[in-house]
Motif scaffolding. Structure first.
Motif, short mmCIF file in Angstrom:
data_model
loop_
_atom_site.label_atom_id
_atom_site.label_comp_id
_atom_site.label_asym_id
_atom_site.label_seq_id
_atom_site.Cartn_x
_atom_site.Cartn_y
_atom_site.Cartn_z
N UNK A 222 -10.18 -32.70 92.00
CA UNK A 222 -9.32 -31.55 91.50
C UNK A 222 -9.30 -31.33 90.00
N UNK A 223 -8.80 -32.47 89.32
CA UNK A 223 -8.78 -32.38 87.77
C UNK A 223 -9.91 -32.47 87.36
N UNK A 224 -11.06 -32.74 87.86
CA UNK A 224 -12.52 -32.25 87.37
C UNK A 224 -12.83 -30.75 87.05
N UNK A 225 -11.90 -29.97 87.51
CA UNK A 225 -11.92 -28.66 87.24
C UNK A 225 -11.26 -28.14 86.14
N UNK A 226 -10.39 -29.13 85.38
CA UNK A 226 -9.64 -28.61 84.20
C UNK A 226 -10.44 -28.05 83.06
N UNK A 227 -11.72 -28.73 82.59
CA UNK A 227 -12.35 -28.04 81.74
C UNK A 227 -12.78 -26.58 82.01
N UNK B 297 -1.25 -29.27 80.15
CA UNK B 297 -1.22 -28.23 79.02
C UNK B 297 -1.67 -28.89 77.72
N UNK B 298 -1.22 -29.61 77.30
CA UNK B 298 -1.60 -30.21 75.80
C UNK B 298 -3.33 -30.54 75.90
N UNK B 299 -3.73 -31.09 77.07
CA UNK B 299 -5.11 -31.38 77.31
C UNK B 299 -5.96 -30.15 76.98
N UNK B 300 -5.62 -29.20 77.71
CA UNK B 300 -6.20 -27.96 77.68
C UNK B 300 -6.10 -27.24 76.18
N UNK B 301 -4.90 -27.26 75.61
CA UNK B 301 -4.76 -26.78 74.22
C UNK B 301 -5.71 -27.51 73.28
N UNK C 188 -8.24 -41.03 80.61
CA UNK C 188 -9.68 -41.00 81.11
C UNK C 188 -9.86 -39.21 81.27
N UNK C 189 -8.86 -38.67 81.68
CA UNK C 189 -9.13 -37.28 81.76
C UNK C 189 -9.24 -36.38 80.51
N UNK C 190 -8.46 -36.90 79.62
CA UNK C 190 -8.67 -36.38 78.14
C UNK C 190 -10.03 -36.43 77.52
N UNK C 191 -10.50 -37.70 78.11
CA UNK C 191 -11.90 -37.95 77.28
C UNK C 191 -12.97 -37.22 78.14
N UNK C 192 -12.78 -37.09 79.59
CA UNK C 192 -13.74 -36.36 80.33
C UNK C 192 -13.56 -34.86 79.92
N UNK C 193 -12.34 -34.42 79.81
CA UNK C 193 -12.09 -33.06 79.55
C UNK C 193 -12.90 -32.54 78.00
N UNK C 194 -12.69 -33.43 77.07
CA UNK C 194 -13.03 -33.29 75.64
C UNK C 194 -14.60 -33.31 75.69
N UNK C 195 -15.02 -34.14 76.56
CA UNK C 195 -16.63 -34.37 76.72
C UNK C 195 -17.15 -33.03 77.18
N UNK C 196 -16.71 -32.33 78.28
CA UNK C 196 -17.39 -31.57 78.88
C UNK C 196 -17.19 -30.22 78.07
N UNK C 197 -15.96 -29.89 77.37
CA UNK C 197 -15.79 -28.66 76.57
C UNK C 197 -16.52 -29.03 75.60
N UNK C 198 -16.85 -30.18 74.69
CA UNK C 198 -17.74 -30.44 73.53
C UNK C 198 -19.11 -30.03 73.90
N UNK C 199 -19.49 -30.40 75.02
CA UNK C 199 -20.92 -30.18 75.28
C UNK C 199 -21.21 -28.64 75.66
N UNK C 200 -20.15 -27.93 76.11
CA UNK C 200 -20.48 -26.52 76.28
C UNK C 200 -20.45 -25.52 74.99
N UNK C 201 -19.91 -26.02 73.99
CA UNK C 201 -19.58 -25.36 72.82
C UNK C 201 -20.93 -24.70 72.36
N UNK C 202 -21.91 -25.31 72.18
CA UNK C 202 -23.18 -24.73 71.50
C UNK C 202 -23.88 -23.68 72.32
#
Length: 207
Positions: free
Chosen positions: A64-69, A158-162, A185-199
């Motif tokens: 369920x948390x995998x949907x956060x990005x 909230x701060x993870x999404x922010x 781990x959730x922070x790192x996963x979230x940052x990795x996915x959003x980072x990857x989508x930026x370009x």
């Protein structure tokens, strides 16, 4: 915070150098920004590849948390639409000469100011690239400053999404200090996915 201030300082220094008229013309005629963009993408890939615990950290996440990005991306776009409504949709004339896709491109940087601003400058010009740089720096700095309040008012996610793409690096210490190391781990996963989508997302809205 210190890193963001350093970036703003170099940006201001570049403005002063450009306005002084002492810079060589080949800097504007060449593909310096594209070279810098390729170098940034290279170092992003190296940083991700050097993390030996990435695989185990991803396995420990709740499905369920995998949907956060995805929630972060959609929420950022909703914020961009609201900003366009107030600043360019007739209520205010600040962005009247801009389109909704410009605001969506800016918010698709997810606080990754260096990469997103270069893309937007390449596609839409220096003015919008400058706005993207400042907007994404402000997002990162706001996360660093207001993480405790965000966690208290809206919950630990909230701060993870922010933090957006920075939740796996610059804002990670501030976030985990406020909501606990179990969310690392959730922070790192979230940052990795959003980072990857930026370009891809920035290019999508710019095109």
């Amino acid at each position: 915070m210190k890193g963001s201030l350093i970036v703003v300082g170099f940006f201001a220094l570049g403005l002063l150098a450009g306005r002084s008229g002492c810079m060589p013309t080949w800097l504007m005629e060449g593909d310096i920004s594209m070279v810098a963009l390729c170098a940034l993408l290279l170092f992003v890939g190296i940083g991700i590849g050097l993390n030996p615990d990435m695989k185990n950290e991803l396995k420990s996440l709740s499905p369920r948390l995998a949907l956060l990005p995805l929630v972060t991306i959609l929420g950022s776009w909703m914020g961009a639409a609201v900003a366009y409504l107030f600043l360019g949709g007739g209520i205010c004339t600040f962005l009247q000469h801009r389109e909704l896709t410009d605001c969506l491109a800016i918010n698709s940087g997810f606080a990754y100011y260096s990469l997103s601003s270069i893309f937007i400058t390449e596609y839409r010009g220096a003015e919008l690239g400058t706005i993207a740089l400042l907007a994404n720096i402000i997002r990162e700095m706001a996360t660093l400053l207001f993480t405790p309040l965000l966690a208290r008012w809206f919950g630990p996610l909230a701060p993870i999404s922010s933090g957006g793409a920075t939740s796996m690096d610059t804002t990670l210490p501030s976030i985990t200090q406020s909501i606990g190391q179990r969310y690392a781990p959730l922070c790192i996963y979230h940052g990795f996915v959003t980072d990857f989508t930026v370009p891809f997302l920035v290019t999508l809205w710019c095109a």
